[in-house]
Design a protein around this motif. Structure first.
Motif, mmCIF file in Angstrom:
data_model
loop_
_atom_site.group_PDB
_atom_site.id
_atom_site.type_symbol
_atom_site.label_atom_id
_atom_site.label_comp_id
_atom_site.label_asym_id
_atom_site.label_seq_id
_atom_site.Cartn_x
_atom_site.Cartn_y
_atom_site.Cartn_z
ATOM 1 N N ARG A 68 6.809 9.105 11.457
ATOM 2 C CA ARG A 68 7.159 8.348 10.506
ATOM 3 C C ARG A 68 8.545 7.202 10.679
ATOM 4 N NH1 ARG A 68 10.179 9.816 5.236
ATOM 5 N NH2 ARG A 68 9.039 8.381 3.640
ATOM 6 N N SER A 108 7.081 3.913 7.125
ATOM 7 C CA SER A 108 7.556 4.567 6.155
ATOM 8 C C SER A 108 6.426 5.034 5.266
ATOM 9 C CB SER A 108 8.351 3.739 5.211
ATOM 10 O OG SER A 108 9.399 3.040 5.914
ATOM 11 N N ARG A 145 3.868 0.108 6.617
ATOM 12 C CA ARG A 145 4.823 -0.378 5.508
ATOM 13 C C ARG A 145 5.051 -1.909 5.558
ATOM 14 N NH1 ARG A 145 5.211 0.590 0.932
ATOM 15 N NH2 ARG A 145 6.586 2.597 0.539
ATOM 16 N N ASN A 194 4.654 -6.266 3.051
ATOM 17 C CA ASN A 194 4.553 -5.081 2.574
ATOM 18 C C ASN A 194 3.399 -4.628 2.111
ATOM 19 O OD1 ASN A 194 5.728 -2.877 1.310
ATOM 20 N ND2 ASN A 194 7.599 -3.711 1.005
ATOM 21 N N TYR A 207 1.512 -4.954 -1.450
ATOM 22 C CA TYR A 207 2.507 -5.188 -2.468
ATOM 23 C C TYR A 207 3.451 -6.500 -2.507
ATOM 24 C CZ TYR A 207 3.018 0.045 -3.291
ATOM 25 O OH TYR A 207 2.888 1.299 -3.691
ATOM 26 N N ARG A 213 1.690 -5.704 -7.733
ATOM 27 C CA ARG A 213 1.423 -5.149 -6.482
ATOM 28 C C ARG A 213 -0.195 -4.239 -6.837
ATOM 29 N NH1 ARG A 213 7.165 -2.440 -7.013
ATOM 30 N NH2 ARG A 213 6.639 -3.145 -9.351
ATOM 31 N N PHE A 244 0.810 5.937 -13.925
ATOM 32 C CA PHE A 244 2.199 6.474 -13.820
ATOM 33 C C PHE A 244 3.016 6.187 -15.422
ATOM 34 C CE2 PHE A 244 6.625 5.583 -13.384
ATOM 35 C CZ PHE A 244 6.992 7.130 -12.768
ATOM 36 N N HIS A 254 20.239 11.712 4.850
ATOM 37 C CA HIS A 254 18.974 11.942 4.999
ATOM 38 C C HIS A 254 18.023 11.842 3.828
ATOM 39 C CE1 HIS A 254 15.916 14.736 6.775
ATOM 40 N NE2 HIS A 254 15.416 14.910 5.561
ATOM 41 N N GLN A 312 14.883 9.149 3.655
ATOM 42 C CA GLN A 312 13.514 9.716 3.386
ATOM 43 C C GLN A 312 13.047 9.719 2.246
ATOM 44 O OE1 GLN A 312 11.933 10.643 5.940
ATOM 45 N NE2 GLN A 312 13.511 10.882 7.521
ATOM 46 N N ASP A 313 13.977 10.035 1.153
ATOM 47 C CA ASP A 313 13.476 10.278 -0.165
ATOM 48 C C ASP A 313 13.511 8.760 -0.984
ATOM 49 O OD1 ASP A 313 12.707 13.085 -0.055
ATOM 50 O OD2 ASP A 313 14.996 13.524 -0.112
ATOM 51 N N GLY A 358 13.813 6.403 0.383
ATOM 52 C CA GLY A 358 12.815 5.273 1.527
ATOM 53 C C GLY A 358 11.397 5.704 1.147
ATOM 54 N N SER A 359 11.017 6.762 0.553
ATOM 55 C CA SER A 359 9.559 6.733 0.289
ATOM 56 C C SER A 359 9.227 5.444 -0.364
ATOM 57 C CB SER A 359 9.330 8.154 -0.830
ATOM 58 O OG SER A 359 9.411 9.219 0.067
ATOM 59 N N CYS A 360 9.975 5.059 -1.498
ATOM 60 C CA CYS A 360 9.590 3.891 -2.399
ATOM 61 C C CYS A 360 10.584 2.476 -1.778
ATOM 62 C CB CYS A 360 10.154 4.080 -4.005
ATOM 63 S SG CYS A 360 9.006 5.170 -4.849
ATOM 64 N N GLY A 410 11.464 1.896 1.339
ATOM 65 C CA GLY A 410 11.166 1.822 2.751
ATOM 66 C C GLY A 410 12.292 2.300 3.602
ATOM 67 N N LEU A 411 11.848 3.039 4.833
ATOM 68 C CA LEU A 411 12.934 3.640 5.433
ATOM 69 C C LEU A 411 13.982 2.707 5.963
ATOM 70 C CD1 LEU A 411 10.638 5.735 8.090
ATOM 71 C CD2 LEU A 411 12.002 6.515 5.775
ATOM 72 N N ARG A 412 13.607 1.595 5.996
ATOM 73 C CA ARG A 412 14.600 0.413 6.394
ATOM 74 C C ARG A 412 14.913 -0.394 5.179
ATOM 75 N NH1 ARG A 412 11.247 1.336 10.517
ATOM 76 N NH2 ARG A 412 11.703 1.343 12.554
ATOM 77 N N LYS A 471 13.534 -2.120 3.129
ATOM 78 C CA LYS A 471 12.995 -3.495 2.864
ATOM 79 C C LYS A 471 12.053 -3.475 1.730
ATOM 80 C CE LYS A 471 13.909 -5.121 7.511
ATOM 81 N NZ LYS A 471 13.237 -5.521 8.656
ATOM 82 N N GLY A 472 12.083 -2.408 0.861
ATOM 83 C CA GLY A 472 11.085 -2.363 -0.346
ATOM 84 C C GLY A 472 9.845 -1.905 -0.109
ATOM 85 N N GLY A 473 9.269 -1.399 -1.294
ATOM 86 C CA GLY A 473 7.827 -0.815 -1.127
ATOM 87 C C GLY A 473 7.499 -0.911 -2.738
ATOM 88 N N LEU A 474 7.098 0.240 -3.173
ATOM 89 C CA LEU A 474 7.069 0.301 -4.866
ATOM 90 C C LEU A 474 8.353 -0.107 -5.365
ATOM 91 C CD1 LEU A 474 4.823 0.832 -6.812
ATOM 92 C CD2 LEU A 474 5.744 3.280 -6.791
ATOM 93 N N ALA A 528 9.394 3.040 -11.901
ATOM 94 C CA ALA A 528 8.994 4.353 -11.519
ATOM 95 C C ALA A 528 10.360 4.909 -10.974
ATOM 96 C CB ALA A 528 7.997 4.156 -10.126
#
Lengths: 398, 112
Positions: A39, A65, A83, A106, A124, A156, A220, B39, B43-44, B46-48, B50-52, B54-57, B86
């Protein structure tokens, strides 16, 4: 006389040549191969589960990620959805990247069509679906999702899966829709899209029955699941487990659950409850709730062993060091194991005698025996997350 | 095993009442906790996000994205979550000081 001497010599030198020739020319199958996402660094490992070995590391896949993988129908290539919108085709035999494109900003996941010729990605950003040729990754169709009410952006897209009849299924997180994207008309690259609106608030992921009949999206934003019978799409989307936690205050959800494949065993469907430390059991004949199993934390993956005799469950932070195993017949927990901090994903060997578990914060992939529930082997991996074996190539909805 | 008598307990309480507000004001998590928080952030969160970041959910949380947003409201978002999205409330796992430290990291920019 000379000739007789020469021939065996020549044969010998030829044999030596082919043996010392490059490793990649050695014949081998791909049915026992797989891919593990590393990851943090954007790498993947190519692994083999006959001998529990890491064969190679392939680097340069960008931001992983969140990543998932589908396989070509010949099970030689893995398609990795990253990602950062990266779509990378990996050659498992040559152990290298065959082709890589950045197809969106994304993305969340993708699917391969039943004929193996199309790869679809759910994005997304920009919200929508893009479809590519599987061999060259050339764009075939660009399908924007429904725009949000304020017009700022598109919904999304989540829960991308293939379905029989050269179809892809998706759910729209922000606008609460399920779409059937149908590529069965070979005379055009324009798909026919059937949209189901108001299916429920914030579908977060989906799954499909093994025969490809029922598509179910977990919600959700409210308690329940939205289900579509693909044998009878004209009947529309129905609600399953409506208000399963009525009157209860949900707990914070520190990680979104995942629905992967269809966890059905003994006519029962096992799904993670959202905001509850529970696995919900649905009677598949009546689609009514049959049971709720109290768990140690918020379930993330709820996965049936291929023979459906056991259900394996991992959890969101702060309980992600545990895995619990449920007996599918009695719906009781038979064992709680502690592989270590950051259990992110699990994958069964094709017939289920072993399970591979990624333990992110230990930098380990652990291999467990599912009969004895004992830890057998450990492989080293950097911050491992998803584990994907090539037998997925031949399963509808994976 | 020693037990405390009443006077010792009173002294302890007095000491605690003196130090706790000080700690709360100073507020910087110690080095071990910082490592844990970093951390968790990567990691956590970053789950939503992004690790960087830059966004996700969840939305992107880079210094550019956060520029101009009041720090208190960012801290409140971590602690109380954002209803209807979320984003969960993290108050069961994080103190306000820790949330503030996390916001400081985001404002400086984080990388995995």
């Amino acid at each position: 006389m000379k000739k007789i001497f020469l021939t065996p010599l020549l044969a010998l030198s030829l044999t030596a040549c082919s043996l010392s020739g490059t490793q990649e020319s050695a014949l081998r199958g791909t049915g026992d191969l797989g891919v593990i996402i590393e990851r943090a660094d954007g790498n993947v490992l190519i692994v083999e589960h006959s001998n529990n070995e890491i064969l190679a590391r392939v680097e340069g896949l960008g931001d992983l990620s969140h990543a998932s993988v589908v396989f070509s129908r010949d099970a030689r290539y893995g398609y990795v959805f990253g990602r950062d919108g990266g779509l990378t085709k990996i050659d498992l035999l040559k152990q290298r990247i065959d082709k890589r494109i950045i197809q969106g900003g994304n993305s969340i996941g993708g699917a391969i069509s039943e004929d193996g010729r199309l790869i679809a990605v759910g994005n997304y950003e920009p919200g929508g679906v893009k479809v590519f040729t599987a061999d060259t990754l050339e764009l075939v169709a660009d399908i924007p999702a429904t725009a949000l009410a304020d017009g700022s952006k598109n919904s999304r897209v989540v829960g991308m899966t293939d379905a029989p009849g050269q179809k892809f299924m998706v759910s729209l997180f922000d606008t609460g829709e399920i779409w059937i994207i149908d590529f069965s008309d070979k005379t055009t690259s324009e798909p026919q899209i059937t949209k189901f609106e108001n299916i429920g608030k914030q579908p977060y992921d989906s799954m499909l029955t093994p025969e490809g009949r029922y598509y179910m999206a977990g919600l959700f934003g409210e308690d329940g699941l939205a289900m579509l019978d693909l044998w009878h799409p004209e009947k529309g989307v129905t609600r399953v487990l409506d208000g399963y936690g009525k009157g209860e205050q949900p707990l914070p959800v520190y990680k979104m659950p995942h629905l992967e494949g269809w966890t059905v065993a003994d006519d029962k469907v096992f799904v993670p409850a959202v905001g509850r430390h529970e696995v919900l059991v649905i009677d598949q004949k009546t689609w009514q709730q049959k049971d709720r199993i109290e768990m140690i934390g918020q379930p993330v993956f709820v996965m049936a062993r291929p023979d459906a005799r056991q259900i394996w469950v991992n959890f969101a932070v702060p309980d992600n060091q545990y895995v619990q195993v449920i007996d599918s017949e009695t719906a009781e927990i038979i064992k709680t194991i502690e592989p270590g901090p950051g259990v992110l994903h699990m994958e069964f060997s094709p017939r289920g005698e072993q399970i591979w578990i990624s333990v992110r914060d230990r930098n380990e992939v652990q291999i467990w025996d599912t009969a004895t529930l004992e830890h057998l082997y450990t492989l080293e991996a950097d911050s491992p997350s998803g584990i994907f074996f090539t037998n997925r190539a031949h399963r509808i909805g994976l | 095993m020693s037990t405390f008598n009443k006077r010792q307990i009173r002294r302890l309480v007095l000491m605690a009442s003196f130090f706790v507000p000080l700690l709360a004001q100073a507020g910087t998590p110690d080095a071990n906790r910082q490592a844990e928080l970093k951390h968790l952030l990567i990691q956590d969160c970053g789950s939503c996000h992004g690790l960087r970041m830059k966004g996700g959910l969840g939305p992107a949380l880079t210094p550019d994205d956060l520029a101009g947003k009041p720090k208190e409201s960012l801290v409140a978002t971590i602690i109380h979550g954002r209803h209807g999205t979320a984003m969960p409330p993290w108050s069961a796992l994080l103190t306000e000081n820790e949330a503030e430290w996390l916001i400081d990291q985001l404002l400086q920019g984080v990388s995995p």
